[in-house]
Design a protein around this motif. Structure first.
Motif, PDB file in Angstrom:
ATOM      1  N   UNK A  75     -26.285 101.370  96.856  1.00 40.11           N
ATOM      2  CA  UNK A  75     -25.653 102.629  97.250  1.00 40.11           C
ATOM      3  C   UNK A  75     -25.131 103.390  96.028  1.00 40.11           C
ATOM      4  N   UNK A  76     -25.049 104.694  96.200  1.00 37.35           N
ATOM      5  CA  UNK A  76     -24.499 105.586  95.174  1.00 37.35           C
ATOM      6  C   UNK A  76     -23.383 106.403  95.810  1.00 37.35           C
ATOM      7  N   UNK A  77     -22.285 106.546  95.090  1.00 36.14           N
ATOM      8  CA  UNK A  77     -21.214 107.434  95.529  1.00 36.14           C
ATOM      9  C   UNK A  77     -21.506 108.797  94.895  1.00 36.14           C
ATOM     10  N   UNK A  78     -21.860 109.756  95.754  1.00 36.59           N
ATOM     11  CA  UNK A  78     -22.190 111.102  95.295  1.00 36.59           C
ATOM     12  C   UNK A  78     -20.958 111.990  95.462  1.00 36.59           C
ATOM     13  N   UNK A  79     -20.696 112.823  94.456  1.00 36.30           N
ATOM     14  CA  UNK A  79     -19.501 113.673  94.495  1.00 36.30           C
ATOM     15  C   UNK A  79     -19.835 115.103  94.100  1.00 36.30           C
ATOM     16  N   UNK A  80     -19.042 116.013  94.644  1.00 38.19           N
ATOM     17  CA  UNK A  80     -19.065 117.409  94.216  1.00 38.19           C
ATOM     18  C   UNK A  80     -17.655 117.716  93.748  1.00 38.19           C
ATOM     19  N   UNK A  81     -17.515 118.182  92.543  1.00 36.65           N
ATOM     20  CA  UNK A  81     -16.199 118.430  91.948  1.00 36.65           C
ATOM     21  C   UNK A  81     -15.489 119.599  92.632  1.00 36.65           C
ATOM     22  N   UNK A  82     -14.169 119.573  92.590  1.00 35.04           N
ATOM     23  CA  UNK A  82     -13.348 120.587  93.240  1.00 35.04           C
ATOM     24  C   UNK A  82     -12.890 121.651  92.241  1.00 35.04           C
ATOM     25  N   UNK A  83     -13.291 122.890  92.488  1.00 32.54           N
ATOM     26  CA  UNK A  83     -12.856 124.016  91.663  1.00 32.54           C
ATOM     27  C   UNK A  83     -11.341 124.197  91.799  1.00 32.54           C
ATOM     28  N   UNK A  84     -10.848 124.097  93.027  1.00 36.75           N
ATOM     29  CA  UNK A  84      -9.422 124.321  93.286  1.00 36.75           C
ATOM     30  C   UNK A  84      -8.562 123.305  92.531  1.00 36.75           C
ATOM     31  N   UNK A  85      -8.999 122.054  92.535  1.00 36.19           N
ATOM     32  CA  UNK A  85      -8.249 121.018  91.831  1.00 36.19           C
ATOM     33  C   UNK A  85      -8.279 121.247  90.322  1.00 36.19           C
ATOM     34  N   UNK A  86      -9.455 121.588  89.804  1.00 36.00           N
ATOM     35  CA  UNK A  86      -9.566 121.844  88.367  1.00 36.00           C
ATOM     36  C   UNK A  86      -8.696 123.032  87.958  1.00 36.00           C
ATOM     37  N   UNK A  87      -8.681 124.067  88.788  1.00 35.25           N
ATOM     38  CA  UNK A  87      -7.863 125.240  88.490  1.00 35.25           C
ATOM     39  C   UNK A  87      -6.377 124.892  88.587  1.00 35.25           C
ATOM     40  N   UNK A  88      -6.009 124.064  89.552  1.00 35.08           N
ATOM     41  CA  UNK A  88      -4.619 123.643  89.701  1.00 35.08           C
ATOM     42  C   UNK A  88      -4.136 122.907  88.451  1.00 35.08           C
ATOM     43  N   UNK A  89      -4.959 122.014  87.941  1.00 36.96           N
ATOM     44  CA  UNK A  89      -4.604 121.281  86.726  1.00 36.96           C
ATOM     45  C   UNK A  89      -4.487 122.245  85.545  1.00 36.96           C
ATOM     46  N   UNK A  90      -5.396 123.219  85.495  1.00 39.72           N
ATOM     47  CA  UNK A  90      -5.414 124.162  84.375  1.00 39.72           C
ATOM     48  C   UNK A  90      -4.192 125.073  84.351  1.00 39.72           C
TER      49      UNK A  90
END
Length: 156
Positions: free
Chosen positions: A26-41
């Motif tokens: 199995x592979x864990x596939x992910x799509x990154x979160x723009x909102x989370x990245x912007x929140x950190x930034x």
């Protein structure tokens, strides 16, 4: 053991591959979160303020790292100090206060996130983890705020 090339089809149709002698199911596939990245930034990091203080200490001569080491010659010490001061000058990039430095770093982080968004970084899926059993994939797929979506897909 001979290596085999494994592949998995991610939710957006992308094929993730891995060459290995291990067995993965199995592979864990992910799509990154723009909102989370912007929140950190956008959060003004205390680290930015600490970094400014560190660099400013080089420029005003109070950094403990400017002290001559016992193993350094006078020429080595002078070269080391010059390099450290040049690096600090470049890092501060003209900021005259810690708040100004932190604001510039924040703006740069936001610009970086926006550039990643423009490049489609938040629209694509990637293989975050390869697992040899479904239970291990489920463990690796525990919720994380920096992923917008996460799915477990079988290895082909």
């Amino acid at each position: 053991m001979p290596k085999t090339k494994l592949s998995a089809t991610l939710p957006d149709g992308t094929i993730a591959t891995r060459t290995t002698a291990r067995t993965y199911t199995h592979v864990v596939a992910v799509r990154r979160s723009y909102e989370s990245a912007l929140d950190v930034a956008v959060r003004q990091s205390a680290g930015d303020l600490d970094n400014y203080a560190h660099y400013a200490a080089f420029l005003d001569g109070t950094s403990r790292f400017l002290a001559k080491r016992s193993w350094q010659s006078d020429a080595e010490h002078a070269a080391s100090c010059a390099w450290d001061i040049a690096r600090a000058t470049a890092a501060i990039d003209g900021a005259t206060s810690a708040d100004e430095y932190a604001a510039a770093r924040k703006a740069q982080r936001i610009a970086d996130v926006e550039a990643r968004k423009a490049a489609g970084n938040f629209d694509t899926w990637s293989a975050e983890a390869w697992a040899g059993r479904l239970d291990l994939a489920q463990k690796a797929a525990s919720p994380k705020p920096w992923f917008a979506e996460m799915r477990i897909v079988p290895v082909n």
